[in-house]
Design a protein around this motif. Structure first.
Motif, PDB file in Angstrom:
ATOM      1  N   ARG A  85     -83.452  28.000  63.931  1.00  0.00           N
ATOM      2  CA  ARG A  85     -82.479  28.609  65.019  1.00  0.00           C
ATOM      3  C   ARG A  85     -83.392  28.243  66.348  1.00  0.00           C
ATOM      4  O   ARG A  85     -84.420  27.987  66.395  1.00  0.00           O
ATOM      5  CB  ARG A  85     -82.611  30.093  64.831  1.00  0.00           C
ATOM      6  CG  ARG A  85     -83.843  30.874  64.875  1.00  0.00           C
ATOM      7  CD  ARG A  85     -83.589  32.461  64.485  1.00  0.00           C
ATOM      8  NE  ARG A  85     -84.972  33.238  64.581  1.00  0.00           N
ATOM      9  CZ  ARG A  85     -85.604  33.005  63.563  1.00  0.00           C
ATOM     10  NH1 ARG A  85     -85.467  32.704  62.462  1.00  0.00           N
ATOM     11  NH2 ARG A  85     -86.904  33.923  63.576  1.00  0.00           N
ATOM     12  N   LYS A  86     -82.607  28.757  67.513  1.00  0.00           N
ATOM     13  CA  LYS A  86     -83.030  28.461  68.970  1.00  0.00           C
ATOM     14  C   LYS A  86     -83.816  29.606  69.229  1.00  0.00           C
ATOM     15  O   LYS A  86     -83.537  30.857  68.777  1.00  0.00           O
ATOM     16  CB  LYS A  86     -81.973  28.179  69.952  1.00  0.00           C
ATOM     17  CG  LYS A  86     -81.131  26.638  69.543  1.00  0.00           C
ATOM     18  CD  LYS A  86     -82.056  25.510  69.766  1.00  0.00           C
ATOM     19  CE  LYS A  86     -81.277  24.467  69.347  1.00  0.00           C
ATOM     20  NZ  LYS A  86     -81.947  23.249  69.718  1.00  0.00           N
ATOM     21  N   GLU A  87     -85.004  29.637  69.761  1.00  0.00           N
ATOM     22  CA  GLU A  87     -85.637  30.791  70.394  1.00  0.00           C
ATOM     23  C   GLU A  87     -86.132  30.441  71.947  1.00  0.00           C
ATOM     24  O   GLU A  87     -86.007  29.120  72.157  1.00  0.00           O
ATOM     25  CB  GLU A  87     -87.206  30.764  69.692  1.00  0.00           C
ATOM     26  CG  GLU A  87     -86.849  31.598  68.117  1.00  0.00           C
ATOM     27  CD  GLU A  87     -86.558  33.046  68.058  1.00  0.00           C
ATOM     28  OE1 GLU A  87     -86.234  33.511  69.367  1.00  0.00           O
ATOM     29  OE2 GLU A  87     -86.479  33.391  67.053  1.00  0.00           O
ATOM     30  N   GLN A  88     -86.453  31.497  72.878  1.00  0.00           N
ATOM     31  CA  GLN A  88     -86.932  31.136  73.997  1.00  0.00           C
ATOM     32  C   GLN A  88     -88.381  31.777  73.968  1.00  0.00           C
ATOM     33  O   GLN A  88     -88.739  32.766  73.449  1.00  0.00           O
ATOM     34  CB  GLN A  88     -86.300  32.417  75.109  1.00  0.00           C
ATOM     35  CG  GLN A  88     -84.793  32.014  75.475  1.00  0.00           C
ATOM     36  CD  GLN A  88     -84.575  30.624  75.826  1.00  0.00           C
ATOM     37  OE1 GLN A  88     -85.392  30.209  77.131  1.00  0.00           O
ATOM     38  NE2 GLN A  88     -83.536  29.786  75.657  1.00  0.00           N
ATOM     39  N   LEU A  89     -89.228  30.589  74.508  1.00  0.00           N
ATOM     40  CA  LEU A  89     -90.935  31.003  74.131  1.00  0.00           C
ATOM     41  C   LEU A  89     -91.377  30.654  75.396  1.00  0.00           C
ATOM     42  O   LEU A  89     -91.092  29.664  76.143  1.00  0.00           O
ATOM     43  CB  LEU A  89     -91.030  29.895  73.289  1.00  0.00           C
ATOM     44  CG  LEU A  89     -92.578  30.086  72.502  1.00  0.00           C
ATOM     45  CD1 LEU A  89     -92.878  31.226  72.139  1.00  0.00           C
ATOM     46  CD2 LEU A  89     -93.017  28.851  71.717  1.00  0.00           C
ATOM     47  N   ARG A  90     -92.444  31.351  75.780  1.00  0.00           N
ATOM     48  CA  ARG A  90     -93.177  31.331  76.790  1.00  0.00           C
ATOM     49  C   ARG A  90     -94.588  30.986  76.414  1.00  0.00           C
ATOM     50  O   ARG A  90     -95.228  31.800  75.524  1.00  0.00           O
ATOM     51  CB  ARG A  90     -93.235  32.553  77.622  1.00  0.00           C
ATOM     52  CG  ARG A  90     -93.937  32.681  79.222  1.00  0.00           C
ATOM     53  CD  ARG A  90     -94.211  33.950  79.943  1.00  0.00           C
ATOM     54  NE  ARG A  90     -92.889  34.505  79.791  1.00  0.00           N
ATOM     55  CZ  ARG A  90     -92.070  34.400  80.712  1.00  0.00           C
ATOM     56  NH1 ARG A  90     -92.416  33.534  81.696  1.00  0.00           N
ATOM     57  NH2 ARG A  90     -90.875  35.435  80.802  1.00  0.00           N
ATOM     58  N   SER A 100    -101.922  31.043  73.245  1.00  0.00           N
ATOM     59  CA  SER A 100    -101.228  32.149  72.993  1.00  0.00           C
ATOM     60  C   SER A 100     -99.809  31.832  73.558  1.00  0.00           C
ATOM     61  O   SER A 100     -99.537  31.122  74.638  1.00  0.00           O
ATOM     62  CB  SER A 100    -101.883  33.142  73.934  1.00  0.00           C
ATOM     63  OG  SER A 100    -103.090  33.582  73.321  1.00  0.00           O
ATOM     64  N   ALA A 101     -98.767  32.669  72.928  1.00  0.00           N
ATOM     65  CA  ALA A 101     -97.542  32.492  73.283  1.00  0.00           C
ATOM     66  C   ALA A 101     -96.777  33.939  73.137  1.00  0.00           C
ATOM     67  O   ALA A 101     -97.118  34.634  72.589  1.00  0.00           O
ATOM     68  CB  ALA A 101     -96.713  31.112  72.432  1.00  0.00           C
ATOM     69  N   MET A 102     -95.394  33.828  73.714  1.00  0.00           N
ATOM     70  CA  MET A 102     -94.854  35.106  73.482  1.00  0.00           C
ATOM     71  C   MET A 102     -93.070  34.871  73.694  1.00  0.00           C
ATOM     72  O   MET A 102     -92.832  33.948  74.290  1.00  0.00           O
ATOM     73  CB  MET A 102     -94.926  35.765  75.028  1.00  0.00           C
ATOM     74  CG  MET A 102     -94.483  37.295  74.713  1.00  0.00           C
ATOM     75  SD  MET A 102     -94.686  38.192  76.323  1.00  0.00           S
ATOM     76  CE  MET A 102     -96.546  38.156  76.458  1.00  0.00           C
ATOM     77  N   LEU A 103     -92.498  35.337  72.604  1.00  0.00           N
ATOM     78  CA  LEU A 103     -91.090  35.292  72.416  1.00  0.00           C
ATOM     79  C   LEU A 103     -90.535  36.147  73.414  1.00  0.00           C
ATOM     80  O   LEU A 103     -91.056  36.931  74.188  1.00  0.00           O
ATOM     81  CB  LEU A 103     -90.657  35.712  70.954  1.00  0.00           C
ATOM     82  CG  LEU A 103     -91.215  34.596  69.839  1.00  0.00           C
ATOM     83  CD1 LEU A 103     -90.662  35.482  68.680  1.00  0.00           C
ATOM     84  CD2 LEU A 103     -90.407  33.298  70.068  1.00  0.00           C
ATOM     85  N   GLN A 104     -89.190  35.969  73.725  1.00  0.00           N
ATOM     86  CA  GLN A 104     -88.612  36.474  74.751  1.00  0.00           C
ATOM     87  C   GLN A 104     -88.692  38.091  74.602  1.00  0.00           C
ATOM     88  O   GLN A 104     -88.410  38.851  75.491  1.00  0.00           O
ATOM     89  CB  GLN A 104     -86.960  36.002  74.901  1.00  0.00           C
ATOM     90  CG  GLN A 104     -86.336  36.335  76.165  1.00  0.00           C
ATOM     91  CD  GLN A 104     -85.204  35.707  76.173  1.00  0.00           C
ATOM     92  OE1 GLN A 104     -84.405  35.358  75.358  1.00  0.00           O
ATOM     93  NE2 GLN A 104     -84.560  35.756  77.450  1.00  0.00           N
ATOM     94  N   ASN A 105     -88.422  38.393  73.240  1.00  0.00           N
ATOM     95  CA  ASN A 105     -88.458  39.613  72.765  1.00  0.00           C
ATOM     96  C   ASN A 105     -89.767  40.439  72.994  1.00  0.00           C
ATOM     97  O   ASN A 105     -89.939  41.694  72.650  1.00  0.00           O
ATOM     98  CB  ASN A 105     -87.675  40.046  71.328  1.00  0.00           C
ATOM     99  CG  ASN A 105     -88.728  39.424  70.248  1.00  0.00           C
ATOM    100  OD1 ASN A 105     -89.878  38.947  70.920  1.00  0.00           O
ATOM    101  ND2 ASN A 105     -88.448  39.392  69.196  1.00  0.00           N
ATOM    102  N   GLY A 106     -90.910  39.469  73.479  1.00  0.00           N
ATOM    103  CA  GLY A 106     -92.200  40.534  73.602  1.00  0.00           C
ATOM    104  C   GLY A 106     -93.154  40.102  72.332  1.00  0.00           C
ATOM    105  O   GLY A 106     -94.282  40.583  72.627  1.00  0.00           O
TER     106      GLY A 106
END
Length: 378
Positions: A132-137, A153-159
């Motif tokens: 699936r697609k995700e938004q990642l920072r 370190s990384a963070m998904l859009q949902n925190g």
């Protein structure tokens, strides 16, 4: 006919015989000379052919040496680039946890990535369960640096707080890098399966409650594919797993050796022993395997106000007694040597004895054939 006439005829016959013998001798001599000349010519040709062969081999050898030297020079250049890249990354390592909730100036913008999840099949292979697609920072600096990969370190859009791990020595092929990471996923899946069985076995012992309720856990990572304009394929792949809370520690190295300045907790030593004890009885894992490279965080509670050890581990290495030590478990598979290195230092504790783990003495050898499955295995 008179006697004189007969004598004359006899003399003529003798002269003819001598002439004939002389002709035969001359003819034989000419043949011998021809044979000698032919043999000499053959020998000369053979020598010339041998010289030509040696010259050709010398030229080919020189060409081979030049190719090998060129390959070695290219390899040295690659190593030099990797070392320079590694040093550059080391300088950029961010020590400590990032600011998860504060300013975003140290974070890259959100980007869309493809996340693939996996599970372990009944034959101990990894199987894709979904994508699936995700938004990642991503954080702008790595937070850890190892011999095989580095972590950021990384963070998904949902925190959700995550960690991504990228191969340090990436190949040019995206598919090849994907396969390398799938080996890592497989190692983690197998480690989790064995850890779950170990935790269950602990609860069935008569050990103190704090030990029976202790846990060793592994999380199954996903493989993430993300755009990257700096690589030829235009995309990169890396592992992604939940961020582990607490202080990160390493208790055991991937070659089975223990650190001189720190002691491996008895629970972890028993887990390593258990991994080998259990898998030696499994037909799928010929010769058994051992979970090594124990690292992660330790939480000193198990919920409900109970004080016990909860080891949340990651990035295991697996050493195996199989005939082909590199086929399934990657470059950190040290084979029988890794297994023996741990066993040389291991002393069974009350946990090993409570689990009924066989005490192993002497050097383990590569198995000669596949062991049959044991229905009574742990």
């Amino acid at each position: 006919m008179s006697t004189r006439t007969k004598i004359e005829q006899l003399r003529q016959i003798q002269e003819l015989e001598q002439q004939l013998k002389l002709k035969v001798a001359l003819k034989m001599q000419r043949k011998q000379k021809k044979h000698l000349a032919a043999r000499q010519l053959t020998e000369q040709l053979a020598k010339e052919l041998q010289i030509q062969k040696e010259l050709r081999e010398a030229v080919e050898s020189e060409q081979t040496l030049r190719k090998e030297q060129a390959a070695m020079d290219e390899f040295k250049e690659i190593v030099a680039r990797e070392q320079a890249h590694a040093k550059a990354l080391e300088k950029q390592v961010y020590v400590g946890c990032p600011d998860w909730t504060g300013s975003t100036k140290n974070w890259h913008p959100l980007q869309e990535v493809t996340k693939r999840d996996y599970k372990l099949t009944d034959t101990d292979e990894v199987e894709l369960t979904g994508s699936r697609k995700e938004q990642l920072r991503l954080f702008k600096k790595p937070c850890a640096f190892g011999g095989m990969r580095y972590a950021t370190s990384a963070m998904l859009q949902n925190g959700d707080r995550m960690v991504v791990k990228r191969i340090l020595k990436e190949g040019s092929s995206l598919q090849r890098n994907q396969r390398v990471l799938e080996v890592d996923v497989r190692c983690l899946c197998i480690a989790k399966r064995i850890a779950d069985a170990f935790n269950k076995a602990l609860t069935q012992t008569s050990l103190p409650k704090s030990i029976r309720e202790a846990r060793i856990t592994y999380s199954i990572p996903s493989i993430v594919s993300a755009p990257d304009s700096e690589v030829d394929s235009g995309r990169v792949v890396y592992l992604m797993e939940p961020h582990l809370p607490g202080e990160w520690k390493k208790w055991l190295q991937n070659d089975g050796s223990m650190f001189a300045d720190r002691k491996v907790p008895a629970l972890l030593e028993a887990f390593v022993h258990y991994s080998y004890h259990k898998t030696r009885k499994e037909a799928l894992l010929q010769g058994g395997l051992m979970i090594l490279d124990l690292q992660g965080s330790l939480m000193q509670n198990c919920g409900h106000g109970q004080a016990c050890s909860n080891f949340q581990l990651t990035d295991p290495s697996i050493s195996t007694g199989m005939d082909d030590p590199d086929a399934d478990f990657g470059e950190t598979n040290h084979g029988i040597d890794g297994i023996n290195r741990f066993l040389d230092s291991h002393e069974c504790s009350e946990i090993c004895r409570a689990l009924g783990l066989a005490r192993i003495s002497g050097k383990m050898q590569m198995p000669a054939k596949l062991a049959p499955p044991d229905p009574g295995s742990l």
